[in-house]
Design a protein around this motif. Sequence first.
Motif, PDB file in Angstrom:
ATOM      1  N   ASP A  70       0.836  -1.185   0.000  1.00 31.02           N
ATOM      2  CA  ASP A  70       0.000   0.000   0.000  1.00 31.02           C
ATOM      3  C   ASP A  70       0.883   1.252   0.000  1.00 31.02           C
ATOM      4  O   ASP A  70       1.885   1.306   0.715  1.00 31.02           O
ATOM      5  CB  ASP A  70      -0.887  -0.010   1.242  1.00 31.02           C
ATOM      6  N   ASP A  92       0.677   4.133   1.379  1.00 28.29           N
ATOM      7  CA  ASP A  92       0.889   4.728   2.699  1.00 28.29           C
ATOM      8  C   ASP A  92       1.926   3.930   3.485  1.00 28.29           C
ATOM      9  O   ASP A  92       2.809   4.506   4.144  1.00 28.29           O
ATOM     10  CB  ASP A  92      -0.424   4.778   3.482  1.00 28.29           C
ATOM     11  N   GLU A  93       1.808   2.611   3.424  1.00 32.91           N
ATOM     12  CA  GLU A  93       2.777   1.749   4.102  1.00 32.91           C
ATOM     13  C   GLU A  93       4.164   1.908   3.476  1.00 32.91           C
ATOM     14  O   GLU A  93       5.172   1.999   4.182  1.00 32.91           O
ATOM     15  CB  GLU A  93       2.323   0.294   4.011  1.00 32.91           C
ATOM     16  N   GLY A  98       4.119   5.485  -3.628  1.00 35.04           N
ATOM     17  CA  GLY A  98       4.666   5.242  -2.300  1.00 35.04           C
ATOM     18  C   GLY A  98       6.036   5.864  -2.106  1.00 35.04           C
ATOM     19  O   GLY A  98       6.312   6.512  -1.086  1.00 35.04           O
ATOM     20  N   ARG A 122       5.902   9.812  -2.221  1.00 30.31           N
ATOM     21  CA  ARG A 122       5.370  10.393  -0.983  1.00 30.31           C
ATOM     22  C   ARG A 122       6.469  10.514   0.069  1.00 30.31           C
ATOM     23  O   ARG A 122       6.539  11.502   0.804  1.00 30.31           O
ATOM     24  CB  ARG A 122       4.235   9.533  -0.448  1.00 30.31           C
TER      25      ARG A 122
END
Length: 297
Positions: free
Chosen positions: A115, A117-118, A150, A153
């Motif tokens: 994911d 965010d992970e 990912g 970010r």
Amino acid sequence: MTDITLLDGSIGQELVKRSGNRATPLWSTRVMIDQPDLVGAVHSDYFAVGATVATTNTYAVHRSRLVRVGLEDEVPALLDTAMAQAEMARGRYGGRIAGSLGPLLASYRPDLNPDPDEAALKFGELVQLMCPRVDLFLIESVSSVREAIGALRATQDCGKPVWIALTVQDDDGTRLRSGEPLTDLAGTLELYAPEAVLLNCSRPEAVTQGMPTLPGFGRPFGGYANGFERISQEFLKDSPTVDALKQRVDLSPSAYADHAMAWVELGATIVGGCCEVGPDHIAELARRLRAAGHRIV
């Protein structure tokens, strides 16, 4: 005359070859643990033949990879070793250090993407530890839009330039390994605004095929290809070793330079090499760039 940034070539594969030992799933991280000075020697060799950027041997330094062998807590120490070896070479030759951020779990495996965010949290730890000692971050071998999000970010507010390198299909350089068209990245690149976008760790022919898409992203672009015949199905299994990949026998320094110079003619201003592209290849590319009237910066 154009200013061209000349990257180094293979780091991980070059270390495995020079170590003289059989490849392991830890790849060049294992070599760095056993023979740390070899890392600095590889960086120095690339600088000596004309490269202006040293890419840190941190591509595979991830807790998610090291946990398999109980070394996940060694990440800070391994990063420190990689940084120190790059700094030593830069101190002798000058140039810049690019902090390599490779895929969290495995190369060429968009099916394993965590994911975003992970992923941002995991990459973020590396960015925080490396940021004071690198001149830029190089996100490498991105195989899907999800994977790009990912990593971008994590680097968005790091205060250093960020370059992102995308790996494309062997037989269709206009598509990521996930099958998504390169153009699907337009919105992501606009949102996170990396300084440069590259194609990497793909056949040079595929890089050439995908290169005309890159100017549309509105930022400096380039490429650094690998010297594998292709990415085999055997390598796409869990915990592979590079023994599953075959080196091309037709990609001499001159042949590789032909490909890279074609990218420059298409507008690329950042070129270098990836796996199986060594110092001899970079030396020939430097010679060809200068002979064509370009300035290496």
